[in-house]
Structure formats: structure tokens, C-alpha cells
Design a protein around this motif. Structure first.
Motif: not given
Length: 236
Positions: A15-21, A198-200
Motif C-alpha cells: 500500500q505504500a513505498d515507505e514505512v516509519e518504524l 524511516r525506510c523503504g
């Protein structure tokens, strides 16, 4: 994935290209990382919602940041958001960014429409008693009109805050990336310390493992409860 579980993160991966852990940690653990909660760039954050939190309950968040020495910003966020249901006019603006917000045990896809404001625009509006809604762009107002619950208009919104925020960049031994540490202190006296990076999406599992290992080496573990900053701001 260490502190972060693969499910539901893997379910949302397309659903998205990036994730914020993100991970909320006890404030005492911040000291072991060398974080002084009273140092770092200072910001003041305000939220808008109805007294009954109608926007929040419908997945809409309105936030303003007074960044002091830098340009302020205004954000209208949808959380959760289904990418395939986002209207075309919104998808086509490069200011609407979708990402996965991941906390231990919880992940959600969100979309945010951010507008840069001038320096001190927020503090000047607050000092003059002008409504913060006047700082929203035409696109943000259009977004609110589409996703706000029926019967809720700009004049129905009240201010939550200010919330004092301190931000620090943290470098850890054995970790090839920095972490952002945000200490939020709420009007009722409670506070929250959140670490994030943040990362891919395609590298989220590997990054999560490395971050977990680095934090454990410093004796840092997730807090028993993992509230979001918005949840604390509106419900504290």
C-alpha cells in the motif's frame, strides 16, 4: 522483526513505498541513549478537532507545528487510508504522501497532505486569537470537506494543545542509521518518548531487526503501552 511484528506490516506492504518504524520507550531508557529530554530543537504542536473528537473517530487528523526558528507547517492526515480509494486530484499532488506507520503490534497506512507555512505563522495566529483553520490551504480544506463526518465544519473545530515537543537525533553503536527521538509533553503533565526511523518497505524487516538489536544493546525495550502521539494529544 524484533520489536515489530511482521503481521500486519507485511499485509500493508503493497500500500505504500515507505514505512516509519516507531517505538515508545520509557523515559528512563532515553537517558541510557544519552537523550536529555529538555534539550534539542523546541516545537509547539496544536491539533484541531471537535469537542467530541469527531474527526479523530473518522480517521482525520489536523495538526499544526510551530517550529520556532524554521518554517511552520500544517498537516491534514487520513489514518487509516486505502490507497485505491484516494481521489485522483489528491493522488496527483506531490504534497500528499502515503506511508505505513508501524508501532510494535500495530501498523496502519496513512496519507498526509502537508503545507509549508511562514515562520511564526502559527504563534502569531494563536497570539492574535485568530482561528488556525485560516492557515489551511484550499486543497487541505477540500480534503477536510470530503472526509469530515456530516455536519462538521471548520467553525466546529477547537484547539488541542499546545504540546511542547523536543527533538533529538540519536546515533547508536552498531547501527548504520540515525534515530529520531521526540519527547512530547502534554498539557496534563504526562509525556511520551518515541524513537523512529524511516525506510523503504522492502527493507523494513532488516532495518527493524538492526534497530531492535542496537536498542537492546543499550538496555532499551518498548514501553508496556504503545499509544500514538495523536492519541495522547487528544485523549490525555
Amino acid at each position: 522483526m524484533g520489536f515489530w511484528q511482521p503481521d500486519p506490516l507485511e499485509t500493508l506492504a503493497g500500500q505504500a513505498d515507505e514505512v516509519e518504524l516507531k517505538v515508545v520507550v520509557p523515559r528512563r531508557d532515553g537517558r541510557s541513549l544519552g537523550i536529555d529530554p529538555d534539550r534539542g530543537p523546541a516545537r509547539r504542536v496544536y491539533f484541531l478537532d471537535t469537542p467530541d473528537l469527531d474527526l479523530y473517530r473518522h480517521g482525520v487528523i489536523v495538526r499544526f507545528r510551530d517550529r520556532r526558528r524554521r518554517r511552520d507547517d500544517a498537516v491534514v492526515k487520513l489514518r487509516p487510508v486505502v490507497p485505491g480509494r484516494v481521489p485522483g486530484w489528491l493522488r496527483q499532488t506531490d504534497r500528499f504522501q502515503m506511508e505505513i506507520d508501524a508501532l510494535p503490534g500495530h501498523a496502519v497506512c496513512s496519507g498526509a497532505l502537508k503545507e509549508r507555512l511562514g515562520r511564526n505563522d502559527v504563534s502569531r495566529a494563536v497570539a492574535a486569537g485568530r482561528p488556525l483553520t485560516g492557515l489551511l490551504s484550499a486543497r487541505q480544506r477540500k480534503l477536510l470537506a470530503k472526509y469530515s463526518p456530516a455536519g462538521v465544519g471548520l467553525d466546529d473545530l477547537v484547539v488541542y494543545g499546545p504540546i511542547d515537543v523536543r527533538c533529538n537525533n540519536v546515533k547508536l553503536r552498531g547501527l548504520d542509521r540515525g534515530l529520531t527521538a521526540e519527547r512530547w509533553r502534554f498539557p496534563d503533565g504526562s509525556d511520551l518518548l518515541e524513537l523512529s526511523t524511516r525506510c523503504g518497505v522492502d527493507e523494513a524487516a532488516a532495518v527493524a531487526k538492526r534497530v531492535t538489536a542496537a536498542l537492546r544493546a543499550y538496555g532499551v525495550a518498548p514501553a508496556a503501552e504503545q499509544p500514538t502521539k495523536t492519541e495522547m494529544a487528544l485523549l490525555a
